[in-house]
Design a protein around this motif. Structure first.
Motif, short mmCIF file in Angstrom:
data_model
loop_
_atom_site.label_atom_id
_atom_site.label_comp_id
_atom_site.label_asym_id
_atom_site.label_seq_id
_atom_site.Cartn_x
_atom_site.Cartn_y
_atom_site.Cartn_z
N ALA A 47 38.60 -26.49 5.29
CA ALA A 47 37.84 -26.34 6.67
C ALA A 47 36.68 -27.04 6.77
O ALA A 47 35.92 -27.48 7.71
CB ALA A 47 38.04 -25.00 7.28
N GLU A 48 35.92 -26.58 5.36
CA GLU A 48 34.42 -27.18 5.39
C GLU A 48 34.26 -28.64 5.43
O GLU A 48 33.57 -29.33 5.78
CB GLU A 48 33.97 -26.70 4.08
CG GLU A 48 33.70 -25.09 4.24
CD GLU A 48 32.30 -24.79 5.01
OE1 GLU A 48 31.62 -25.75 5.55
OE2 GLU A 48 31.83 -23.67 4.89
N ALA A 49 35.58 -29.24 4.57
CA ALA A 49 35.63 -30.73 4.43
C ALA A 49 35.74 -31.23 5.84
O ALA A 49 35.34 -32.53 6.25
CB ALA A 49 36.63 -31.14 3.35
N ILE A 50 36.89 -30.80 6.50
CA ILE A 50 37.16 -31.38 7.83
C ILE A 50 36.03 -31.31 8.72
O ILE A 50 35.82 -32.30 9.37
CB ILE A 50 38.42 -30.59 8.56
CG1 ILE A 50 39.56 -30.84 7.79
CG2 ILE A 50 38.50 -30.81 9.81
CD1 ILE A 50 40.72 -29.67 7.73
N ALA A 51 35.28 -30.28 8.69
CA ALA A 51 34.07 -30.35 9.28
C ALA A 51 32.81 -31.44 9.07
O ALA A 51 32.34 -31.95 10.05
CB ALA A 51 33.32 -28.95 9.33
N VAL A 52 32.90 -31.61 7.91
CA VAL A 52 32.07 -32.67 7.48
C VAL A 52 32.44 -33.93 7.95
O VAL A 52 31.72 -34.96 8.37
CB VAL A 52 31.86 -32.76 5.77
CG1 VAL A 52 31.20 -33.91 5.46
CG2 VAL A 52 31.03 -31.47 5.19
N LEU A 53 33.91 -34.25 7.82
CA LEU A 53 34.50 -35.61 8.17
C LEU A 53 34.28 -35.73 9.76
O LEU A 53 34.16 -36.92 10.25
CB LEU A 53 36.00 -35.58 7.66
CG LEU A 53 36.20 -35.63 6.14
CD1 LEU A 53 37.50 -35.45 6.09
CD2 LEU A 53 35.75 -36.94 5.56
N GLU A 54 34.51 -34.69 10.37
CA GLU A 54 34.45 -34.74 11.88
C GLU A 54 32.99 -35.15 12.24
O GLU A 54 32.81 -35.76 13.31
CB GLU A 54 34.80 -33.40 12.47
CG GLU A 54 36.61 -33.39 12.55
CD GLU A 54 36.93 -32.34 13.33
OE1 GLU A 54 36.13 -31.13 13.23
OE2 GLU A 54 38.16 -32.11 13.34
N ARG A 55 31.91 -34.41 11.56
CA ARG A 55 30.69 -35.01 11.65
C ARG A 55 30.31 -36.20 11.47
O ARG A 55 29.49 -37.08 12.02
CB ARG A 55 29.78 -33.97 11.02
CG ARG A 55 28.06 -34.36 11.18
CD ARG A 55 27.31 -33.20 10.12
NE ARG A 55 27.66 -32.42 9.24
CZ ARG A 55 27.42 -32.41 8.03
NH1 ARG A 55 26.44 -33.17 7.72
NH2 ARG A 55 27.92 -31.73 7.10
N TRP A 56 31.18 -36.78 10.44
CA TRP A 56 30.91 -38.29 10.16
C TRP A 56 31.70 -39.17 11.17
O TRP A 56 31.94 -40.42 10.98
CB TRP A 56 31.36 -38.56 8.89
CG TRP A 56 30.37 -37.90 7.67
CD1 TRP A 56 29.18 -37.49 8.03
CD2 TRP A 56 30.47 -37.86 6.31
NE1 TRP A 56 28.58 -37.11 6.89
CE2 TRP A 56 29.62 -37.39 5.92
CE3 TRP A 56 31.69 -37.94 5.53
CZ2 TRP A 56 29.03 -36.78 4.52
CZ3 TRP A 56 31.64 -37.74 4.22
CH2 TRP A 56 30.36 -37.11 3.60
#
Length: 204
Positions: free
Chosen positions: A159-168
């Motif tokens: 979930a943390e990684a997905i949040a970073v990717l969506e931010r990007w």
């Protein structure tokens, strides 16, 4: 297609090249967290071509080319932050090298510090860098599975990684259908489920 839509498509910026990397040694219990996290990511989600998922294992300097080619990098790893077992801590950019080498728990961490340094010296350092680290419980159980606190941290780490990717600006979609066994990131006896079944049998 209207000219307005066509022009918008033509001027849309391409996605940056993103590497999602799991590092660690699956043979040493919680040391395998990073590899198991990226394996689970591949099993559960579909990503655009601009995003590469990679089991970096303990490859050390062999990862330099992959890091050089990435505009942005997300790393999953077991990190001794001195926190409660299974706790996740996310650090970014200039803070990342401090944690990958603060306590040299294993050879692969020293190697990954060297990877970052080599990429920087060669002019290919990622513009954005995120480390998703999990506090391990056990790093001495040769052939053992992940401990429960660390296994439970995998989904929150994704979930943390997905949040970073969506931010990007990267869209992450759940897979519509399960992967066939031969499509998994790790196959045969080193895949997570098969490996832990063997570990359980070995302890009986």
């Amino acid at each position: 297609m209207s000219s307005a839509v066509s022009n918008a498509a033509a001027t849309a910026e391409p996605l940056p090249r993103i590497l999602v990397l799991g590092i660690g040694n699956i043979l040493w219990a919680d040391e395998g967290f990073g590899v198991r996290a990226v394996e689970a990511f591949h099993r559960q989600f579909e990503l655009p071509e601009a995003v590469t998922l990679l089991d970096g294992g303990t490859q050390g300097l062999y990862l330099v080319n992959f890091v050089q080619e990435a505009d942005r990098l997300i790393v999953f790893d077991a990190i001794d932050y001195g926190l409660e077992p299974g706790t996740l801590k996310v650090v970014e950019d200039d803070e990342v090298p401090k944690f990958t080498g603060a306590k040299k728990m294993s050879l692969h961490q020293t190697g990954f510090q060297e990877v970052l340094s080599a990429a920087d010296l060669l002019g290919g350092y990622p513009e954005k860098l995120v480390l998703i680290g999990c506090q391990p419980v056990d790093l001495e159980d040769w052939g053992g599975p992940l401990t429960e606190p660390v296994r439970a941290a995998i989904e929150p780490a994704l979930a943390e990684a997905i949040a970073v990717l969506e931010r990007w600006g990267v869209a992450v979609e759940p897979r519509a259908a399960p992967l066939e066994p031969e499509q998994e990131l790790l196959i045969n006896d080193i895949g997570h489920a098969a490996y832990e079944r063997r570990a359980a049998v070995a302890t009986v």
